[in-house]
Scaffold this motif. Sequence first.
Motif, short mmCIF file in Angstrom:
data_model
loop_
_atom_site.label_atom_id
_atom_site.label_comp_id
_atom_site.label_asym_id
_atom_site.label_seq_id
_atom_site.Cartn_x
_atom_site.Cartn_y
_atom_site.Cartn_z
N VAL A 94 42.39 47.66 29.05
CA VAL A 94 42.00 46.57 29.96
C VAL A 94 41.96 45.24 29.20
CG1 VAL A 94 40.23 45.74 31.54
CG2 VAL A 94 40.75 48.15 31.45
N THR A 124 36.64 56.76 37.63
CA THR A 124 36.57 55.34 37.96
C THR A 124 35.36 54.68 37.30
OG1 THR A 124 37.59 55.88 40.07
CG2 THR A 124 36.65 53.69 39.87
N CYS A 127 35.68 51.63 34.92
CA CYS A 127 34.99 50.37 35.23
C CYS A 127 34.09 49.95 34.08
CB CYS A 127 34.20 50.50 36.52
SG CYS A 127 35.26 50.53 37.96
N ALA A 140 36.31 48.40 31.75
CA ALA A 140 36.70 47.06 32.23
C ALA A 140 35.59 46.05 31.94
CB ALA A 140 37.00 47.12 33.73
N LEU A 141 34.35 46.49 32.18
CA LEU A 141 33.21 45.60 31.94
C LEU A 141 33.15 45.20 30.46
CD1 LEU A 141 30.75 44.42 33.49
CD2 LEU A 141 29.43 46.34 32.63
N CYS A 186 35.94 42.85 29.66
CA CYS A 186 35.72 41.49 30.18
C CYS A 186 34.72 40.74 29.29
CB CYS A 186 35.21 41.54 31.62
SG CYS A 186 36.50 42.00 32.79
N ILE A 219 40.08 38.52 35.49
CA ILE A 219 39.05 39.56 35.63
C ILE A 219 39.36 40.44 36.84
CG2 ILE A 219 36.60 39.92 36.19
CD1 ILE A 219 36.01 37.55 34.30
N CYS A 258 39.99 44.37 36.61
CA CYS A 258 39.20 45.34 37.39
C CYS A 258 40.12 46.19 38.26
CB CYS A 258 38.17 44.61 38.26
SG CYS A 258 36.86 43.87 37.28
N ALA A 269 41.68 48.72 36.08
CA ALA A 269 40.69 49.75 35.73
C ALA A 269 40.52 50.72 36.90
CB ALA A 269 39.36 49.10 35.38
N ALA A 270 40.43 50.18 38.11
CA ALA A 270 40.28 51.05 39.29
C ALA A 270 41.50 51.95 39.43
CB ALA A 270 40.08 50.21 40.54
#
Lengths: 389, 236
Positions: A34, A316, A320, A323-324, A327, A355, A359, A362-363
């Motif tokens: 990501v 997921t 996620c 991803a967080l 970010c 972002i 995301c 990532a999903a």
Amino acid sequence: MLGKRLLPWDYGVRNLFRRPTRSALTFGGLTIVVLLVLVVVGFIRGLEKSLTATGSPDVVLVYSLSSAADIENSSIPGRTAALLSASVDGIRRTHGVECTSPELYLGTRVATASLEQPGMGVVRGVTTSAPLVRDRVQLVEGSWPESGQVMVGRLAHSKLGASEKDLVVGQQVEFDGKTWTISGRFTAAGSAFESEIWAPLADLQTTLKRQDLSLVAAKMDSPDRVADVDIFCRERVDLELKAVAESAYYASLQKHYKPVRMLGWVVVALVAGSGVFAGLNTMYGAVAGRIRELATLQAIGYRRRAILLTLVQEATLLACAGALAACVIGLLLVDGLAVRFTMGAFMLRVDSVGIAVACGVAALLGVAGALPPAAKAMRLPVVEAIKAI
Amino acid sequence: MSLVDVLNVTKEYANGDETIRPLDGVSLSIHEGDYVSLMGASGSGKSTLLNLIAGIDQVASGEIVVAGTDITKLSRGKLADWRAAHIGYVFQTHNLIPVLTAYENVELPLLLLPMSAAERRKRVEIALEAVDLTPRASHYPRQMSGGQEQRVGIARAIVASPTIIVADEPTGSLDDETTEQILSLLSRVNDELGMTLLMVTHDADAGARARRQVRLERGRLMENGKETKATTLRTA
């Protein structure tokens, strides 16, 4: 009704901690994927913003017809600005001053205190009327350059490949055989001007032994008035001038960089694809060890859809979380990093679009990574799966 | 009136070129409150019959009517819903969910049924008390012995008050002392709670604890030396 028939949320969350090493490795892998996506999207967005922010639709650039749309090659008479003012209506006036900016624009080798080899920089010779036309330019430190001085954009050091300390106010730079003292620093709302060095026009012309200009930029009352300048240039064939709206000029440059942007999106797709394989590998492993458990849930009465959803939820959630983390790392370490390119330099931008794309990727990694192994596990007859070791 | 009617059920599956038929037109009726043990040699098809009655396997032919519903006619999704409401399954290897506590494992079947959280909590507490594991409610399966795990498995099977509890070799992986505890517990479930039980076992002593003993021999069901028959011949 569906909510009542789903497995508890905690079940999916706790499963992530069942094999902590595997989950941690997958988390790390997904974070890197990501983050790579964020960097590439940040590159594309930064490049786009730099070129978009540079062009203004009500500013017209007048340069020589023979320069092949490259203002660096352009040479027009020094009297062009005065001619324009006298011949064209609709040029904006601010505080009684006409918004025209005669400019000399060139790429040249610039030496700084710490650079072993001079770096390739962009120098623009301007008058005090330049900020009337380039209204996004803001002096953020120091003062407007006097003779023998220059002011530098906040990304000029990146364009030169120099340290930021080399271009602080009071430092000196050298180009075209002359040493210049930095009097100020400016920003320009993320546009390409931020990678330039601005010197007083007369001083630069003297240094370069040139009487001509590269271009005249004029701010019109409205974008519609740009056509008036174009008509003037077409009528005065003797001057061999060409007029283009600044936004159109930079839009044409954007087209020039389209393959780079396309390549960037291809890289995003490839990186996301590799992330899906990482997710698949993890979820195949996770599901393979839980065949009997999943069959037990079916025997109790849980529908396959509910079990499928909980497996997707697990993957997921992990994606996620990756991803967080990506970010946060992106905002702390990537956002604002300067990148050099031929036109100057721009900043990598981790913005809402970046972002959102991260995301989304990532999903996608979560869903695409979980569905095939989950579907495979669900295809097994319950009576067989319930005996699985 | 019988609670479960197995009507002329045949089950077959392919093993290479060979077709194996563990159940060949068997019939059986189980009445409300019955405690039936189903015995037979290994591979005789006793677990197959149990799984058919539990609705997790499919017949080749015949009907299985449980509480008036012919479950052989139900779709996969409807069958899952039906299992949630009507079947309590006790597995040989306990099959508890390792990431859930004893309380949460017992609660799982109730999440599929329309009831309030307070009602769920009450039922789980009663079920855990029935198997004498209230102090272990917050323990995970890895923190319990095999016998305790099986008791949680039984609590999970009885918590929703199902139409019938099916137990597939429930003592197969336990030592003698724990086996005795589990068999006593199953008898209590039948005697005190009045629940209907069908238990598959290869252990004659365990089978003898049931009120009815049925043997599966060469694809045929025998009870008291005679082939069993269904008492109800028509589905509802």
